[in-house]
Design an enzyme around this catalytic site. Structure first.
Site, PDB file in Angstrom:
ATOM      1  N   GLY A 206      -8.716  23.061  -9.101  1.00  0.00           N
ATOM      2  CA  GLY A 206      -9.608  24.081  -8.512  1.00  0.00           C
ATOM      3  C   GLY A 206     -10.555  24.618  -9.580  1.00  0.00           C
ATOM      4  O   GLY A 206     -10.932  25.752  -9.866  1.00  0.00           O
TER       5      GLY A 206
ATOM      6  N   SER B 102     -13.705  23.876  -9.283  1.00  0.00           N
ATOM      7  CA  SER B 102     -15.116  23.913  -8.661  1.00  0.00           C
ATOM      8  C   SER B 102     -15.831  25.287  -8.702  1.00  0.00           C
ATOM      9  O   SER B 102     -16.940  25.587  -8.329  1.00  0.00           O
ATOM     10  CB  SER B 102     -15.324  23.375  -7.429  1.00  0.00           C
ATOM     11  OG  SER B 102     -14.218  24.290  -6.510  1.00  0.00           O
TER      12      SER B 102
ATOM     13  N   ASP C 109      -7.471  16.503  -2.549  1.00  0.00           N
ATOM     14  CA  ASP C 109      -6.473  17.868  -2.118  1.00  0.00           C
ATOM     15  C   ASP C 109      -5.097  17.678  -3.061  1.00  0.00           C
ATOM     16  O   ASP C 109      -4.289  16.860  -2.719  1.00  0.00           O
ATOM     17  CB  ASP C 109      -6.405  17.637  -0.519  1.00  0.00           C
ATOM     18  CG  ASP C 109      -5.288  18.873  -0.076  1.00  0.00           C
ATOM     19  OD1 ASP C 109      -4.679  19.572  -0.952  1.00  0.00           O
ATOM     20  OD2 ASP C 109      -5.558  18.886   1.181  1.00  0.00           O
ATOM     21  N   VAL C 110      -5.216  18.786  -3.767  1.00  0.00           N
ATOM     22  CA  VAL C 110      -3.851  18.513  -4.705  1.00  0.00           C
ATOM     23  C   VAL C 110      -2.517  19.059  -4.184  1.00  0.00           C
ATOM     24  O   VAL C 110      -1.414  19.099  -4.533  1.00  0.00           O
ATOM     25  CB  VAL C 110      -4.236  19.694  -5.917  1.00  0.00           C
ATOM     26  CG1 VAL C 110      -5.066  19.096  -6.629  1.00  0.00           C
ATOM     27  CG2 VAL C 110      -4.399  21.033  -5.559  1.00  0.00           C
TER      28      VAL C 110
ATOM     29  N   TYR D 197       1.805  34.756  -0.278  1.00  0.00           N
ATOM     30  CA  TYR D 197       1.181  34.833  -1.736  1.00  0.00           C
ATOM     31  C   TYR D 197       2.128  35.145  -3.003  1.00  0.00           C
ATOM     32  O   TYR D 197       2.387  34.352  -3.751  1.00  0.00           O
ATOM     33  CB  TYR D 197      -0.068  35.626  -1.598  1.00  0.00           C
ATOM     34  CG  TYR D 197      -1.014  35.384  -2.906  1.00  0.00           C
ATOM     35  CD1 TYR D 197      -1.897  34.216  -3.196  1.00  0.00           C
ATOM     36  CD2 TYR D 197      -1.261  36.387  -4.082  1.00  0.00           C
ATOM     37  CE1 TYR D 197      -2.623  34.032  -4.190  1.00  0.00           C
ATOM     38  CE2 TYR D 197      -1.882  36.108  -5.116  1.00  0.00           C
ATOM     39  CZ  TYR D 197      -2.504  35.145  -5.130  1.00  0.00           C
ATOM     40  OH  TYR D 197      -3.596  34.896  -6.187  1.00  0.00           O
TER      41      TYR D 197
ATOM     42  N   LYS E 262       3.487  32.662  -5.597  1.00  0.00           N
ATOM     43  CA  LYS E 262       3.284  33.049  -7.350  1.00  0.00           C
ATOM     44  C   LYS E 262       4.677  33.429  -8.060  1.00  0.00           C
ATOM     45  O   LYS E 262       4.892  33.082  -9.117  1.00  0.00           O
ATOM     46  CB  LYS E 262       2.237  34.193  -7.414  1.00  0.00           C
ATOM     47  CG  LYS E 262       0.955  33.804  -6.873  1.00  0.00           C
ATOM     48  CD  LYS E 262       0.305  32.836  -7.459  1.00  0.00           C
ATOM     49  CE  LYS E 262      -1.119  32.319  -7.139  1.00  0.00           C
ATOM     50  NZ  LYS E 262      -1.617  30.996  -7.653  1.00  0.00           N
TER      51      LYS E 262
END
Ligand code: NAD
Length: 251
Positions: free
Chosen positions: A14, A16, A64-65, A156, A160
């Site tokens: 990520g 970018s 794409d990870v 989310y 996390k």
């Protein structure tokens, strides 16, 4: 005290934009060679050029990870072009804000995959290269939503919170190899992920009201924390989580 990461290769997923871009720039300034990983080649190129203009070393790798094959390919390319990576920052993540009953299974899985599965895949690909070198750093991006939550954050918060568990377990597996594994848990930072909140005056005021410091975080502030965790000074910090949240969780 100057943090010197000269000679280290750092992989940042990520990378970018947003917090990933900020950490990449901070680590580059400290001397690390940067491998930026994300899906958008144009944006990645922009960050790579900015780092190079400041005198740093950076390459970008599209992938794409959440996909095993992409991660395997990227791992090979990074090693070939920048040498063995000893720093891995698992920063990629997405958020879909809606109530649980409105979630499709695909949406739920996409949120879990972007943060959690990607971290598993990236660690599995890059940790073997760190072993036996006497130094390694893994940073996983959790969130205040891994500690507390809000309505509309079931996926989310699940992702996390799971990262905190992965971090503790992996830290124990790697402690004897001098590889530290930690989380950073940011509070609200002014990045693209939060434009939907920032552009809604009511939601924006609600967020600011919950922030004792009275402002959104600045991405550069995450960069400094990442540099510290990657430094030699932080070798005794492992299996834990550093909150950087303007006091959100202190209330
Ligand atoms: P952002 O949306 O601006 O950037 C996310 C980055 O992850 C982008 O580069 C995106 O392309 C990349 N990404 C997402 N899915 C990917 C995939 N499958 N493969 C490759 N790249 C992928 O987000 P941000 O605000 O910079 O957040 C970075 C990290 O910090 C995320 O994990 C986020 O959950 C976490 N975080 C952010 C905040 C905040 O307030 N901004 C707070 C807590 C935690």
């Amino acid at each position: 005290m100057k943090i010197d990461l000269t000679g280290r290769t750092a992989v940042i997923t990520g990378g970018s934009r947003g917090l990933g871009e900020a950490m990449a720039k901070a680590l580059a300034e400290a001397g690390a060679k940067i491998a930026l990983v994300a899906r958008d080649a144009q944006k990645l190129e922009g960050v790579r050029e900015a780092i190079r203009k400041s005198g740093g070393t950076a390459e970008f790798f599209t992938g794409d990870v959440t996909r095993e094959a992409d991660v395997a390919r990227v791992a090979g390319e990074v090693t070939q072009r920048l040498g063995t990576a000893q720093i891995l920052i698992n920063n990629a993540g997405i958020n879909i804000r809606k109530n649980l009953v409105d979630y499709t299974l695909e949406e739920f899985q996409s949120v879990m995959d972007a943060s959690l599965t990607s971290t598993f895949l990236m660690c599995r690909a890059f940790v073997p290269g760190m072993k036996g070198t006497g130094y390694g750093r893994v940073i996983n991006m959790s969130s205040i939503m891994g500690h507390v939550s809000l309505p509309g954050r079931t996926a989310y918060s699940s992702a996390k919170t799971a990262l905190l568990g992965l971090t503790r377990a992996l830290a124990l597996e790697l402690a004897a190899d001098a590889i530290t594994v930690n989380c950073i848990s940011p509070g609200p930072f002014a990045t693209e992920m939060n434009t939907v909140v920032m552009n809604n005056p009511e939601a924006n005021a609600q967020f600011l009201g919950a922030l004792p410091v009275g402002r959104w975080g600045d991405a550069g502030e995450i960069g400094a924390m990442a540099c510290y965790l990657c430094s030699e000074m932080a070798g005794f910090v492992t299996g834990t989580d550093l909150l950087i949240d303007g006091g959100w969780t202190a209330r």
